[in-house]
Scaffold this motif. Structure first.
Motif, PDB file in Angstrom:
ATOM      1  N   LYS A  84      31.445  49.615  53.531  1.00 24.51           N
ATOM      2  CA  LYS A  84      32.652  48.806  53.717  1.00 24.51           C
ATOM      3  C   LYS A  84      33.233  48.279  52.410  1.00 24.51           C
ATOM      4  N   ILE A  85      32.459  48.302  51.348  1.00 27.90           N
ATOM      5  CA  ILE A  85      32.988  47.963  50.029  1.00 27.90           C
ATOM      6  C   ILE A  85      33.273  49.286  49.330  1.00 27.90           C
ATOM      7  N   ILE A  86      34.552  49.523  49.032  1.00 28.08           N
ATOM      8  CA  ILE A  86      34.941  50.778  48.386  1.00 28.08           C
ATOM      9  C   ILE A  86      35.660  50.459  47.080  1.00 28.08           C
ATOM     10  N   LEU A  87      35.159  51.036  46.009  1.00 24.62           N
ATOM     11  CA  LEU A  87      35.761  50.887  44.690  1.00 24.62           C
ATOM     12  C   LEU A  87      36.697  52.063  44.463  1.00 24.62           C
ATOM     13  N   PHE A  88      37.900  51.800  44.014  1.00 26.83           N
ATOM     14  CA  PHE A  88      38.901  52.836  43.772  1.00 26.83           C
ATOM     15  C   PHE A  88      39.121  52.949  42.264  1.00 26.83           C
ATOM     16  N   ASN A  89      38.758  54.103  41.708  1.00 25.54           N
ATOM     17  CA  ASN A  89      38.872  54.331  40.274  1.00 25.54           C
ATOM     18  C   ASN A  89      39.923  55.387  39.989  1.00 25.54           C
ATOM     19  N   GLY A  90      40.672  55.177  38.941  1.00 26.47           N
ATOM     20  CA  GLY A  90      41.679  56.132  38.518  1.00 26.47           C
ATOM     21  C   GLY A  90      42.682  55.447  37.617  1.00 26.47           C
ATOM     22  N   GLU A  91      43.403  56.265  36.865  1.00 24.04           N
ATOM     23  CA  GLU A  91      44.415  55.737  35.955  1.00 24.04           C
ATOM     24  C   GLU A  91      45.522  55.019  36.727  1.00 24.04           C
ATOM     25  N   MET A  92      46.244  54.164  36.041  1.00 23.60           N
ATOM     26  CA  MET A  92      47.386  53.494  36.644  1.00 23.60           C
ATOM     27  C   MET A  92      48.399  54.561  37.084  1.00 23.60           C
ATOM     28  N   GLY A  93      48.913  54.405  38.292  1.00 24.04           N
ATOM     29  CA  GLY A  93      49.924  55.322  38.807  1.00 24.04           C
ATOM     30  C   GLY A  93      49.376  56.544  39.517  1.00 24.04           C
TER      31      GLY A  93
ATOM     32  N   LYS B 260      38.355  37.649  32.851  1.00 25.16           N
ATOM     33  CA  LYS B 260      36.904  37.437  32.813  1.00 25.16           C
ATOM     34  C   LYS B 260      36.358  37.448  34.240  1.00 25.16           C
ATOM     35  N   GLU B 261      35.107  37.876  34.374  1.00 22.36           N
ATOM     36  CA  GLU B 261      34.469  37.878  35.694  1.00 22.36           C
ATOM     37  C   GLU B 261      34.436  36.485  36.313  1.00 22.36           C
ATOM     38  N   THR B 262      34.368  35.460  35.481  1.00 23.02           N
ATOM     39  CA  THR B 262      34.305  34.095  36.008  1.00 23.02           C
ATOM     40  C   THR B 262      35.556  33.749  36.817  1.00 23.02           C
ATOM     41  N   GLU B 263      36.691  34.397  36.492  1.00 24.89           N
ATOM     42  CA  GLU B 263      37.904  34.176  37.284  1.00 24.89           C
ATOM     43  C   GLU B 263      37.698  34.666  38.719  1.00 24.89           C
ATOM     44  N   ALA B 264      36.993  35.774  38.870  1.00 19.11           N
ATOM     45  CA  ALA B 264      36.703  36.295  40.212  1.00 19.11           C
ATOM     46  C   ALA B 264      35.743  35.368  40.942  1.00 19.11           C
ATOM     47  N   LEU B 265      34.767  34.855  40.226  1.00 23.27           N
ATOM     48  CA  LEU B 265      33.837  33.907  40.837  1.00 23.27           C
ATOM     49  C   LEU B 265      34.564  32.640  41.269  1.00 23.27           C
TER      50      LEU B 265
ATOM     51  N   TRP C  21      40.378  48.398  40.085  1.00 29.95           N
ATOM     52  CA  TRP C  21      39.965  47.880  38.781  1.00 29.95           C
ATOM     53  C   TRP C  21      38.652  47.109  38.879  1.00 29.95           C
ATOM     54  N   SER C  22      37.705  47.674  39.611  1.00 29.42           N
ATOM     55  CA  SER C  22      36.406  47.030  39.830  1.00 29.42           C
ATOM     56  C   SER C  22      35.582  46.889  38.554  1.00 29.42           C
ATOM     57  N   GLU C  23      35.906  47.679  37.521  1.00 32.87           N
ATOM     58  CA  GLU C  23      35.158  47.561  36.267  1.00 32.87           C
ATOM     59  C   GLU C  23      35.305  46.177  35.647  1.00 32.87           C
ATOM     60  N   LYS C  24      36.330  45.428  36.062  1.00 35.56           N
ATOM     61  CA  LYS C  24      36.538  44.067  35.549  1.00 35.56           C
ATOM     62  C   LYS C  24      35.521  43.078  36.130  1.00 35.56           C
ATOM     63  N   ILE C  25      34.869  43.468  37.244  1.00 36.71           N
ATOM     64  CA  ILE C  25      33.859  42.609  37.866  1.00 36.71           C
ATOM     65  C   ILE C  25      32.566  43.399  38.111  1.00 36.71           C
ATOM     66  N   ALA C  26      32.264  44.317  37.223  1.00 36.66           N
ATOM     67  CA  ALA C  26      31.166  45.274  37.419  1.00 36.66           C
ATOM     68  C   ALA C  26      29.846  44.625  37.822  1.00 36.66           C
ATOM     69  N   SER C  27      29.470  43.526  37.196  1.00 33.18           N
ATOM     70  CA  SER C  27      28.168  42.924  37.497  1.00 33.18           C
ATOM     71  C   SER C  27      28.150  42.168  38.826  1.00 33.18           C
ATOM     72  N   LEU C  28      29.315  41.998  39.447  1.00 32.45           N
ATOM     73  CA  LEU C  28      29.398  41.256  40.710  1.00 32.45           C
ATOM     74  C   LEU C  28      29.387  42.164  41.943  1.00 32.45           C
TER      75      LEU C  28
END
Length: 135
Positions: free
Chosen positions: A24-33, A82-87, A105-112
């Motif tokens: 149910k958690i799906i990360l979507f990776n790819g260039e902008m556009g 920063k990841e802290t913004e997501a937290l 853009w899940s790489e911005k919160i990779a450790s979470l």
């Protein structure tokens, strides 16, 4: 699952992704556009979201409800510094809610990101088609 498709086939692609029973958690990776948001909008529709969907670029998260009372969260962390913004926004509550979480853009919160997730990689070909891999 690997698919090569054009944007006019996006409905079939979304149906195929859901048929694979992804996490149910799906990360979507790819260039902008490349079409991440377009695919997520179609996935929402496929899951039964009747309301209009849009990119949560400025709000970070949009919440949708399906016709079968499921909740879908769509995250766009592109503008996150920063990841802290997501937290601070309570991302853990969303990620561990058991609801659908579509994350751009899940790489911005990779450790979470919880271990139990799926990944959709999308790339644009020179001919305008997209190649998609569901992991």
């Amino acid at each position: 699952m690997n698919i090569v498709f054009s944007l006019d086939q996006i409905q079939e692609v979304a149906e195929q992704i859901i048929a694979q029973n992804p996490k149910k958690i799906i990360l979507f990776n790819g260039e902008m556009g490349v079409g991440k948001t377009t695919l997520i909008k179609q996935l929402c529709k496929t899951l039964g979201v009747g309301d209009a969907t849009s990119s949560p670029t400025f709000s970070l998260v949009n919440e949708y409800h399906t016709s079968s009372n499921q909740i879908v969260y769509h995250f766009d962390f592109y503008r996150l510094n920063k990841e802290t913004e997501a937290l601070d926004m309570g991302v853990d509550d969303y990620l561990y809610s058991g609801n659908w979480c579509f994350i751009e853009w899940s790489e911005k919160i990779a450790s979470l990101i919880p271990d139990g997730h799926s990944v959709v990689d999308i790339a644009l070909s020179a001919d305008g088609k997209r190649s998609l891999q569901l992991i």
